[in-house]
Design a protein around this motif. Structure first.
Motif, PDB file in Angstrom:
ATOM      1  N   TYR A   1       0.011  -7.305  14.958  1.00  0.00           N
ATOM      2  CA  TYR A   1      -0.823  -7.629  13.791  1.00  0.00           C
ATOM      3  C   TYR A   1      -2.203  -7.009  13.999  1.00  0.00           C
ATOM      4  CZ  TYR A   1      -2.566 -10.519   9.912  1.00  0.00           C
ATOM      5  OH  TYR A   1      -3.081 -10.958   8.712  1.00  0.00           O
ATOM      6  N   ASP A   2      -2.452  -5.859  13.367  1.00  0.00           N
ATOM      7  CA  ASP A   2      -3.701  -5.134  13.628  1.00  0.00           C
ATOM      8  C   ASP A   2      -4.389  -4.669  12.341  1.00  0.00           C
ATOM      9  OD1 ASP A   2      -1.915  -3.220  12.799  1.00  0.00           O
ATOM     10  OD2 ASP A   2      -2.331  -1.808  14.427  1.00  0.00           O
TER      11      ASP A   2
ATOM     12  N   LEU B   1      -0.151 -20.527  -2.193  1.00  0.00           N
ATOM     13  CA  LEU B   1      -0.684 -20.177  -0.870  1.00  0.00           C
ATOM     14  C   LEU B   1       0.222 -20.649   0.261  1.00  0.00           C
ATOM     15  CD1 LEU B   1      -4.501 -20.937  -1.348  1.00  0.00           C
ATOM     16  CD2 LEU B   1      -3.367 -18.698  -1.350  1.00  0.00           C
ATOM     17  N   LYS B   2       0.930 -21.735   0.038  1.00  0.00           N
ATOM     18  CA  LYS B   2       1.779 -22.291   1.104  1.00  0.00           C
ATOM     19  C   LYS B   2       2.856 -21.310   1.555  1.00  0.00           C
ATOM     20  CE  LYS B   2       4.437 -24.678  -2.479  1.00  0.00           C
ATOM     21  NZ  LYS B   2       4.692 -26.004  -3.076  1.00  0.00           N
ATOM     22  N   TYR B   3       3.203 -20.336   0.706  1.00  0.00           N
ATOM     23  CA  TYR B   3       4.269 -19.411   1.072  1.00  0.00           C
ATOM     24  C   TYR B   3       3.804 -18.355   2.074  1.00  0.00           C
ATOM     25  CZ  TYR B   3       6.373 -21.717  -2.905  1.00  0.00           C
ATOM     26  OH  TYR B   3       6.843 -22.678  -3.750  1.00  0.00           O
ATOM     27  N   PHE B   4       2.491 -18.240   2.274  1.00  0.00           N
ATOM     28  CA  PHE B   4       1.985 -17.327   3.310  1.00  0.00           C
ATOM     29  C   PHE B   4       2.053 -17.961   4.699  1.00  0.00           C
ATOM     30  CE2 PHE B   4      -0.457 -15.690  -0.415  1.00  0.00           C
ATOM     31  CZ  PHE B   4       0.051 -14.395  -0.411  1.00  0.00           C
ATOM     32  N   LYS B   5       1.991 -19.277   4.748  1.00  0.00           N
ATOM     33  CA  LYS B   5       1.978 -19.970   6.035  1.00  0.00           C
ATOM     34  C   LYS B   5       3.361 -19.891   6.686  1.00  0.00           C
ATOM     35  CE  LYS B   5       1.120 -24.491   8.100  1.00  0.00           C
ATOM     36  NZ  LYS B   5       1.064 -25.939   7.846  1.00  0.00           N
ATOM     37  N   GLY B   6       3.399 -19.275   7.878  1.00  0.00           N
ATOM     38  CA  GLY B   6       4.669 -19.130   8.580  1.00  0.00           C
ATOM     39  C   GLY B   6       5.634 -18.198   7.878  1.00  0.00           C
ATOM     40  N   LEU B   7       5.116 -17.260   7.097  1.00  0.00           N
ATOM     41  CA  LEU B   7       5.985 -16.365   6.322  1.00  0.00           C
ATOM     42  C   LEU B   7       6.888 -15.529   7.230  1.00  0.00           C
ATOM     43  CD1 LEU B   7       6.679 -15.097   3.528  1.00  0.00           C
ATOM     44  CD2 LEU B   7       4.828 -13.456   3.934  1.00  0.00           C
ATOM     45  N   ILE B   8       6.360 -15.086   8.359  1.00  0.00           N
ATOM     46  CA  ILE B   8       7.139 -14.239   9.275  1.00  0.00           C
ATOM     47  C   ILE B   8       7.533 -15.058  10.503  1.00  0.00           C
ATOM     48  CG2 ILE B   8       7.128 -12.143  10.685  1.00  0.00           C
ATOM     49  CD1 ILE B   8       5.153 -10.959   8.707  1.00  0.00           C
ATOM     50  N   LYS B   9       8.813 -15.142  10.755  1.00  0.00           N
ATOM     51  CA  LYS B   9       9.345 -15.976  11.837  1.00  0.00           C
ATOM     52  C   LYS B   9       9.474 -15.210  13.159  1.00  0.00           C
ATOM     53  CE  LYS B   9       9.860 -19.179   8.743  1.00  0.00           C
ATOM     54  NZ  LYS B   9       8.855 -20.265   8.662  1.00  0.00           N
ATOM     55  N   ASP B  10       9.506 -13.912  13.068  1.00  0.00           N
ATOM     56  CA  ASP B  10       9.697 -13.099  14.277  1.00  0.00           C
ATOM     57  C   ASP B  10       8.376 -13.021  15.043  1.00  0.00           C
ATOM     58  OD1 ASP B  10      10.306 -11.311  16.234  1.00  0.00           O
ATOM     59  OD2 ASP B  10      11.093  -9.742  14.903  1.00  0.00           O
TER      60      ASP B  10
ATOM     61  N   THR C   1       6.358  -6.734   7.341  1.00  0.00           N
ATOM     62  CA  THR C   1       7.318  -6.668   8.452  1.00  0.00           C
ATOM     63  C   THR C   1       7.615  -5.218   8.808  1.00  0.00           C
ATOM     64  OG1 THR C   1       8.315  -8.778   7.768  1.00  0.00           O
ATOM     65  CG2 THR C   1       9.616  -7.364   9.219  1.00  0.00           C
ATOM     66  N   ASN C   2       7.813  -4.404   7.784  1.00  0.00           N
ATOM     67  CA  ASN C   2       8.072  -2.980   8.032  1.00  0.00           C
ATOM     68  C   ASN C   2       6.867  -2.299   8.668  1.00  0.00           C
ATOM     69  OD1 ASN C   2      10.676  -3.066   7.049  1.00  0.00           O
ATOM     70  ND2 ASN C   2      10.134  -2.374   4.999  1.00  0.00           N
ATOM     71  N   TYR C   3       5.677  -2.747   8.279  1.00  0.00           N
ATOM     72  CA  TYR C   3       4.472  -2.169   8.884  1.00  0.00           C
ATOM     73  C   TYR C   3       4.412  -2.501  10.378  1.00  0.00           C
ATOM     74  CZ  TYR C   3      -0.400  -1.594  10.222  1.00  0.00           C
ATOM     75  OH  TYR C   3      -1.545  -1.249  10.885  1.00  0.00           O
ATOM     76  N   TYR C   4       4.668  -3.771  10.708  1.00  0.00           N
ATOM     77  CA  TYR C   4       4.641  -4.174  12.117  1.00  0.00           C
ATOM     78  C   TYR C   4       5.744  -3.482  12.916  1.00  0.00           C
ATOM     79  CZ  TYR C   4       1.721  -7.899  10.206  1.00  0.00           C
ATOM     80  OH  TYR C   4       0.740  -8.600   9.544  1.00  0.00           O
ATOM     81  N   ASN C   5       6.852  -3.165  12.239  1.00  0.00           N
ATOM     82  CA  ASN C   5       7.965  -2.481  12.915  1.00  0.00           C
ATOM     83  C   ASN C   5       7.803  -0.963  12.921  1.00  0.00           C
ATOM     84  OD1 ASN C   5       9.655  -4.609  13.773  1.00  0.00           O
ATOM     85  ND2 ASN C   5      10.357  -4.950  11.672  1.00  0.00           N
ATOM     86  N   GLY C   6       6.735  -0.475  12.309  1.00  0.00           N
ATOM     87  CA  GLY C   6       6.500   0.961  12.279  1.00  0.00           C
ATOM     88  C   GLY C   6       7.211   1.699  11.177  1.00  0.00           C
TER      89      GLY C   6
END
Length: 456
Positions: free
Chosen positions: A369-370, A353-362, A324-329
């Motif tokens: 995502y790059d 593995l299920k905890y990665f699915k939909g982990l970020i809600k924003d 999240t911090n990476y995506y926010n810079g």
């Protein structure tokens, strides 16, 4: 005529008889449960070749495949002769390969004859062998029950030998342990696993069957030194090559999240390779030795953070916060750097593995995502097609079909018949991490506080 001689190494002139013994397997010790080294003392008859000293190097190159190979025994020895006589060497052969001159291959006989070595140089001699001359597997073959599964292998972790003895061998465990302490270099302790790995911390009950009750070991792997208490943490020496395979995929500037890191076989070398490492293990003992190993290997603590959390909490807090911090810079990565996630808990890892699915809600972060994120998840695959089974386990546990994201399915090692340890490598894409169809679940509180928030 060859000169008179006296054979070195307690040999006696052999006169052929019907009772001559050409077997290297010790006899008369079958069923021994208490090690009696004296009972391995015996005389055996072995073939020899008497060779003039000046022809030795050529003859050795021809005869080496037939050499008698015993511990603490030289297959080429001096023949003691009178000072005035020509010097000769005696070459000893394995009686299970050679019993007479014509047992040498036709080409080898021809090459020997070109060196003026023929059947007249061939003889049989009786030598005395002792317990010290036999390897551990030869002793086990002679002692343990016939027509039963014997000791096929073992693991060595520092000075400890680790065995999984079958039930029919338990009454021999004291002997087995003593033999291994005697015969295996640097072995001081032999343990037998008395239970399966069925607890949270992945260690197992063990019994010391020989040697010192000392579980503190030092192991070298991936150009690093690891120290730990083997009775309290998990370490499998059979995974050393797999550790190397993953490390070969990492480049300086990459980021590694090691969710079930143990004492650091992925994490410590990765940090030494100038990757930024987030290493986690729920076992307090593993966590303690992880930090000890980081210090011992002089890891740059600016690149290394350690955590003592449940895997779920580590994903939902530490990993989520970083991306999240990476995506926010707020976090930066070197150009072209990748994020890697190792999940080496084959009994349970796919369940996380299920905890990665939909982990970020924003979803506003979706377009940012790059960066490539690769997950290396390990599992036990039981069945006829371990590759298909491993893929299906990943799809089932992550909660959607991600077959198109799977870049590799690798068979790490055979565990038992029809049971393989597999590694599935897949890309953690934005379609997974921003999945809007995920169930809304409250993030769990940390079961273990991160007891080291000081970049250690």
């Amino acid at each position: 005529m060859l000169p008179s001689f006296v054979i070195f190494f307690q040999t006696l002139r052999f006169k052929m008889s019907s009772s001559s013994n050409l077997s290297l397997i010790p006899s008369g010790v079958r069923g021994m449960k208490r090690l009696d080294r004296e009972k391995f003392l015996r005389n055996i008859t072995v073939p020899i070749l008497k060779v003039p000293d000046e022809k030795l190097s050529t003859v050795i190159s021809i005869c080496k495949p037939y050499f008698l190979k015993l511990q603490k025994f030289k297959p080429v020895q001096n023949l003691l002769v009178k000072p005035s006589e020509k010097l000769y060497k005696c070459i000893y052969f394995d009686p299970e390969k050679i019993t007479k001159w014509h047992n040498f291959s036709e080409d080898d006989r021809k090459n020997l004859q070109e060196c003026d070595i023929d059947e007249n140089n061939f003889d049989l001699q009786e030598i005395q062998v002792t317990y010290d001359n036999f390897k551990h597997d030869t002793i086990f073959k002679a002692v343990l029950p016939e027509n039963e599964e014997t000791i096929s292998g073992f693991s060595q972790i520092g000075h400890i030998i680790h065995l999984n003895l079958r039930d029919h061998l338990l009454e021999y465990r004291s002997l087995v342990g003593e033999v291994l302490v005697d015969k295996i270099q640097n072995c001081r302790t032999v343990i037998h696993k008395t239970g399966i790995i069925d607890n949270t911390y992945r260690n197992f009950k063990m019994e010391v069957i020989a040697g010192d009750e000392d579980f503190l070991v030092t192991v070298k792997e991936s150009r690093c030194i690891f120290q730990f208490d083997f009775s309290k943490v998990y370490w499998n020496p059979r995974l050393s090559r797999e550790h190397e395979r993953i490390l070969e995929l990492l480049s300086p500037g990459d980021v590694l999240f090691d969710i079930f890191c143990g004492v650091g076989p992925f994490a410590i070398p990765a940090a030494k390779q100038k990757c930024k490492v987030f290493a986690n293990d729920l076992n307090p003992e593993s966590y303690k030795w992880l930090n000890h190993n980081a210090q011992q290997n002089k890891v740059n603590m600016n690149l290394f953070k350690s955590y003592n959390l449940d895997g779920k909490d580590f994903i939902c807090t530490t990993f989520k916060t970083f991306v999240t911090n990476y995506y926010n810079g707020k976090e930066t990565l070197k150009k072209g750097a990748k994020i890697h996630i190792t999940m080496n808990l084959p009994e349970l890892a796919v369940q996380f593995l299920k905890y990665f699915k939909g982990l970020i809600k924003d979803t506003q972060l979706n377009d940012k995502y790059d960066c490539d994120i690769f997950v290396y998840v390990y599992c036990f695959s039981v069945g006829e097609d371990p590759y298909a089974i491993a893929k299906q386990m990943v799809n089932d546990n992550i909660g959607k079909d991600i077959s198109s994201n799977i870049v590799d399915v690798f068979d790490v090692r055979n565990v038992s018949p029809k049971k393989e340890m597999m590694r599935v490598t897949f890309k953690l894409t934005k379609e997974i991490i921003f999945d809007n169809n995920s169930d809304e679940t409250e993030e769990p509180p940390c079961k273990k506080q991160c007891s080291n928030d000081k970049d250690t």
